[in-house]
Design an enzyme around this catalytic site. Structure first.
Site, PDB file in Angstrom:
ATOM      1  N   TYR A 168       0.839  -1.209   0.000  1.00 18.74           N
ATOM      2  CA  TYR A 168       0.000   0.000   0.000  1.00 18.74           C
ATOM      3  C   TYR A 168       0.869   1.253   0.000  1.00 18.74           C
ATOM      4  O   TYR A 168       0.728   2.119  -0.865  1.00 18.74           O
ATOM      5  CB  TYR A 168      -0.912  -0.031   1.225  1.00 18.74           C
ATOM      6  CG  TYR A 168      -1.999   1.019   1.204  1.00 18.74           C
ATOM      7  CD1 TYR A 168      -2.979   1.006   0.222  1.00 18.74           C
ATOM      8  CD2 TYR A 168      -2.055   2.013   2.183  1.00 18.74           C
ATOM      9  CE1 TYR A 168      -3.991   1.965   0.207  1.00 18.74           C
ATOM     10  CE2 TYR A 168      -3.067   2.966   2.166  1.00 18.74           C
ATOM     11  CZ  TYR A 168      -4.031   2.942   1.183  1.00 18.74           C
ATOM     12  OH  TYR A 168      -5.022   3.896   1.163  1.00 18.74           O
ATOM     13  N   ASP A 169       1.811   1.309   0.949  1.00 18.47           N
ATOM     14  CA  ASP A 169       2.641   2.518   1.098  1.00 18.47           C
ATOM     15  C   ASP A 169       3.438   2.811  -0.173  1.00 18.47           C
ATOM     16  O   ASP A 169       3.421   3.926  -0.692  1.00 18.47           O
ATOM     17  CB  ASP A 169       3.654   2.358   2.242  1.00 18.47           C
ATOM     18  CG  ASP A 169       3.016   2.024   3.570  1.00 18.47           C
ATOM     19  OD1 ASP A 169       1.810   1.755   3.584  1.00 18.47           O
ATOM     20  OD2 ASP A 169       3.720   2.023   4.592  1.00 18.47           O
ATOM     21  N   GLU A 170       4.126   1.787  -0.646  1.00 18.11           N
ATOM     22  CA  GLU A 170       4.996   2.011  -1.810  1.00 18.11           C
ATOM     23  C   GLU A 170       4.179   2.197  -3.082  1.00 18.11           C
ATOM     24  O   GLU A 170       4.565   2.957  -3.967  1.00 18.11           O
ATOM     25  CB  GLU A 170       6.005   0.871  -1.977  1.00 18.11           C
ATOM     26  CG  GLU A 170       7.037   0.790  -0.849  1.00 18.11           C
ATOM     27  CD  GLU A 170       8.030   1.967  -0.827  1.00 18.11           C
ATOM     28  OE1 GLU A 170       7.865   2.938  -1.582  1.00 18.11           O
ATOM     29  OE2 GLU A 170       8.982   1.886  -0.027  1.00 18.11           O
TER      30      GLU A 170
ATOM     31  N   GLY B  60      -2.181  -4.479  20.218  1.00 17.94           N
ATOM     32  CA  GLY B  60      -1.114  -3.888  21.027  1.00 17.94           C
ATOM     33  C   GLY B  60      -1.698  -3.417  22.351  1.00 17.94           C
ATOM     34  O   GLY B  60      -2.758  -3.888  22.787  1.00 17.94           O
TER      35      GLY B  60
END
Ligand code: UDP
Length: 336
Positions: free
Chosen positions: A169-171, A231
């Protein structure tokens, strides 16, 4: 008045002057049946634009656009934008939203996500070039990766793990931005890039593998199921309500002197995920337990936009507070 009608009227009211420029414009929206795309299509159709909505329906939902199907100025085309498509009639604006965007989809459909923001944007830019149409790309805060500068401004160049689980997604979105700039440089296209920060609202999927945190928490709370925190819940996000987000995107698309603008669109009210869970629990009067699960790898610890530029260039400011937006989400869940 139902939630959908009220939100559409709010978006239109907030558009102010740019409303006048919408009537008669021919706009192609890729990903037009998705969460954000369908709101854009509905507002544009209502304001008298000629809307071509393109979607392959792998993550967009036909039900999002069903109410528009019998409008004379709305056309739906089921098509995968990574495959060529040609339009004979003129087009004025192309808004490229097509892409899966949920972290739950990153390890299931990474190739589709890469393709939508590389091959798909290439096809969409080709259409823009042929018609000399204005091009708006919906990029993402994810281009900043694990940002070391908070609040994050458009100048920040990113801290992305190119081989991590979010890389598809980011790249891909970073590459998409690069495509947009290349078409501006080489072909002189009028282009704009919106970097969308976390957004929520009616039509966002809560169920199955797709849900994002807010609809998931509300759905869990309303059914008294455990609220699943990944988390310890100390990670933060800044959540923008959909009516504000759509207003920002449309202002950017219809801004007359906006060529080359790259701008963050989001709300800068930052909250931890643990606090979010507590607020959702309180607003829904839920008996849900809070349950802690492992944090996904590369989950950004903090995210908050610097929205100075959006305020200055677009004269835009998010108006719906998180609590107000969550109340509206609860209403929509009850109406569904
Ligand atoms: N998250 C969570 N529980 C859930 C779903 C998400 O704690 O059931 C967390 C997730 O790990 C992230 C934040 O909520 O830190 C926002 O997640 P979302 O999937 O909405 O999008 P992201 O901002 O990660 O792209």
């Amino acid at each position: 008045m139902n939630v959908n009608r009220r939100e559409i009227e709010e978006i239109i009211r907030n558009l102010g002057d740019i409303r006048k420029g919408i009537e008669g414009k021919r706009v192609l929206v890729t990903g037009g049946a998705g969460f954000l795309g369908s709101w854009i299509c509905e507002v544009l159709a209502e304001q008298g634009a000629k809307v071509l909505c393109l979607d392959n329906l792998v993550s967009g939902l036909k039900t999002n656009i069903d109410p528009l199907m019998d409008k004379a100025n709305f056309t739906f085309i089921q098509h995968d934008i990574t495959q060529p498509i040609f339009f004979d009639e003129p087009l004025d604006i192309i808004m490229h939203l097509a892409s899966r965007a949920s972290p739950f989809e990153f390890d299931k459909f990474p190739i589709q996500i890469l393709k939508a923001n590389t091959l798909g944007i290439w096809v969409a830019l080709g259409i823009a070039k042929k018609h000399n149409a204005r091009f708006l790309y919906t990029s993402t805060s994810e281009v900043y990766g694990d940002a070391t500068e908070i609040p994050t401004s458009e100048e920040y160049r990113g801290n992305v793990n190119q081989i991590g689980p979010r890389s598809c997604y980011d790249e891909a979105k970073r590459c998409g931005e690069s495509f947009v700039i290349a078409y501006k440089m080489e072909h002189g296209l009028d282009v704009r890039i919106a970097r969308i920060f976390n957004t929520y609202g009616p039509r966002m999927r809560a169920e199955g593998v797709y849900g994002r945190v807010i609809p998931r928490f509300i759905e869990q709370a309303l059914s008294n199921k455990p609220i699943t925190i990944f988390g310890d819940g100390s990670q933060t996000r800044s959540f923008c309500y959909v009516t504000d987000q759509i207003g920002g995107l449309l202002k950017l698309a219809f801004l007359e002197d906006g060529n080359g603008t790259v701008v963050n669109i989001g709300n800068d009210e930052e909250i931890t995920i643990l606090e979010l869970a507590k607020v959702v629990k309180e607003l829904t009067k839920s008996k849900s337990e809070i349950e802690f699960h492992p944090l996904p790898k590369d989950d950004p610890p903090r995210r908050r936009p610097d929205i100075t530029k959006a305020k200055e260039i677009l004269g835009w400011v998010p108006k719906v507070s998180l609590r107000e937006g969550l109340r509206r989400m609860r209403e929509w869940f009850r109406e569904k």
